[in-house]
Design a protein around this motif. Sequence first.
Motif, short mmCIF file in Angstrom:
data_model
loop_
_atom_site.label_atom_id
_atom_site.label_comp_id
_atom_site.label_asym_id
_atom_site.label_seq_id
_atom_site.Cartn_x
_atom_site.Cartn_y
_atom_site.Cartn_z
N VAL A 5 0.86 -1.18 0.00
CA VAL A 5 0.00 0.00 0.00
C VAL A 5 0.89 1.23 0.00
CG1 VAL A 5 -1.80 1.27 1.22
CG2 VAL A 5 -1.80 -1.24 1.26
N HIS A 6 0.66 2.11 -0.96
CA HIS A 6 1.41 3.36 -1.05
C HIS A 6 0.46 4.54 -0.83
CE1 HIS A 6 4.45 1.30 -3.91
NE2 HIS A 6 4.91 1.29 -2.68
N LEU A 7 0.84 5.44 0.06
CA LEU A 7 0.17 6.72 0.17
C LEU A 7 0.87 7.64 -0.82
CD1 LEU A 7 -1.81 8.70 1.45
CD2 LEU A 7 -0.09 9.15 3.21
N ILE A 8 0.10 8.28 -1.69
CA ILE A 8 0.63 9.08 -2.79
C ILE A 8 0.19 10.52 -2.60
CG2 ILE A 8 0.46 9.47 -5.28
CD1 ILE A 8 -0.21 6.41 -5.48
N GLU A 9 1.12 11.43 -2.86
CA GLU A 9 0.78 12.86 -2.85
C GLU A 9 1.19 13.46 -4.18
OE1 GLU A 9 1.76 16.72 -0.15
OE2 GLU A 9 1.21 14.85 0.83
N LEU A 10 0.24 14.16 -4.81
CA LEU A 10 0.54 14.82 -6.08
C LEU A 10 1.47 16.00 -5.86
CD1 LEU A 10 -2.92 14.97 -7.90
CD2 LEU A 10 -1.15 13.22 -8.06
N HIS A 11 2.31 16.27 -6.84
CA HIS A 11 3.12 17.49 -6.80
C HIS A 11 2.16 18.68 -6.88
CE1 HIS A 11 6.57 14.97 -7.12
NE2 HIS A 11 6.48 14.74 -8.42
N PRO A 12 2.51 19.80 -6.28
CA PRO A 12 1.57 20.94 -6.18
C PRO A 12 1.02 21.45 -7.51
CG PRO A 12 3.54 21.33 -4.86
CD PRO A 12 3.77 20.07 -5.62
N TYR A 13 1.74 21.30 -8.58
CA TYR A 13 1.33 21.85 -9.87
C TYR A 13 0.58 20.85 -10.75
CZ TYR A 13 5.67 19.39 -10.77
OH TYR A 13 6.65 18.43 -10.80
N ILE A 14 0.28 19.66 -10.23
CA ILE A 14 -0.36 18.62 -11.03
C ILE A 14 -1.87 18.63 -10.82
CG2 ILE A 14 -0.56 16.11 -11.40
CD1 ILE A 14 2.01 17.39 -12.51
N ASP A 15 -2.60 18.69 -11.91
CA ASP A 15 -4.06 18.62 -11.89
C ASP A 15 -4.47 17.17 -11.58
OD1 ASP A 15 -6.79 18.68 -12.39
OD2 ASP A 15 -6.59 19.27 -14.49
N PRO A 16 -5.30 16.97 -10.57
CA PRO A 16 -5.72 15.60 -10.24
C PRO A 16 -6.34 14.86 -11.43
CG PRO A 16 -6.32 17.07 -8.47
CD PRO A 16 -5.81 17.94 -9.59
N ASP A 17 -7.05 15.56 -12.29
CA ASP A 17 -7.65 14.90 -13.46
C ASP A 17 -6.57 14.31 -14.37
OD1 ASP A 17 -10.25 15.45 -12.68
OD2 ASP A 17 -10.35 17.31 -13.86
N ARG A 18 -5.46 14.99 -14.51
CA ARG A 18 -4.35 14.48 -15.33
C ARG A 18 -3.82 13.17 -14.73
NH1 ARG A 18 1.65 17.07 -15.51
NH2 ARG A 18 2.64 15.34 -16.60
N PHE A 19 -3.59 13.18 -13.42
CA PHE A 19 -3.10 11.98 -12.74
C PHE A 19 -4.10 10.83 -12.87
CE2 PHE A 19 -2.84 9.37 -8.84
CZ PHE A 19 -1.57 8.84 -9.02
N GLU A 20 -5.36 11.10 -12.62
CA GLU A 20 -6.37 10.06 -12.67
C GLU A 20 -6.52 9.48 -14.08
OE1 GLU A 20 -10.02 11.18 -10.69
OE2 GLU A 20 -8.90 11.95 -8.96
N SER A 21 -6.43 10.31 -15.09
CA SER A 21 -6.48 9.82 -16.47
C SER A 21 -5.30 8.91 -16.76
CB SER A 21 -6.48 10.98 -17.47
OG SER A 21 -7.68 11.69 -17.39
N TRP A 22 -4.12 9.31 -16.31
CA TRP A 22 -2.93 8.48 -16.50
C TRP A 22 -3.08 7.14 -15.80
CZ3 TRP A 22 0.65 6.60 -12.94
CH2 TRP A 22 1.77 5.98 -13.49
N VAL A 23 -3.61 7.14 -14.58
CA VAL A 23 -3.82 5.88 -13.86
C VAL A 23 -4.73 4.97 -14.67
CG1 VAL A 23 -4.95 4.84 -11.84
CG2 VAL A 23 -3.38 6.76 -11.54
#
Length: 102
Positions: A5-23
């Motif tokens: 299990v990994h707790l993940i934190e986005l970098h401050p400049y990353i849009d959550p939608d971008r990350f979620e699409s990549w996932v």
Amino acid sequence: MELIVHLIELHPYIDPDRFESWVREVDYATCPQLPSVRGFSVQRTAEDTRYFEVIEVSSRADFDKDMDTPAFKSLVAAFDTMASVVTEYAGTRLEPGYRAAR
């Protein structure tokens, strides 16, 4: 089977939608190329920039081998541009666990 299990934190400049699409489009799609991975999911927390992922692997030794593949290394390279793993937990499930019948 081992769980990671990994707790993940986005970098401050990353849009959550971008990350979620990549996932959804890349991370999940690459899992079949990693033989040790038996299950994988990413969960969004109530905090906009935090997620956690649950990786079910056949064994840590097998997963370590998969981590040395080009497929896994490409995931890490992309992930590192968007987020960081801030905490890791690993262990084995206390069997049998519980899952409701569907």
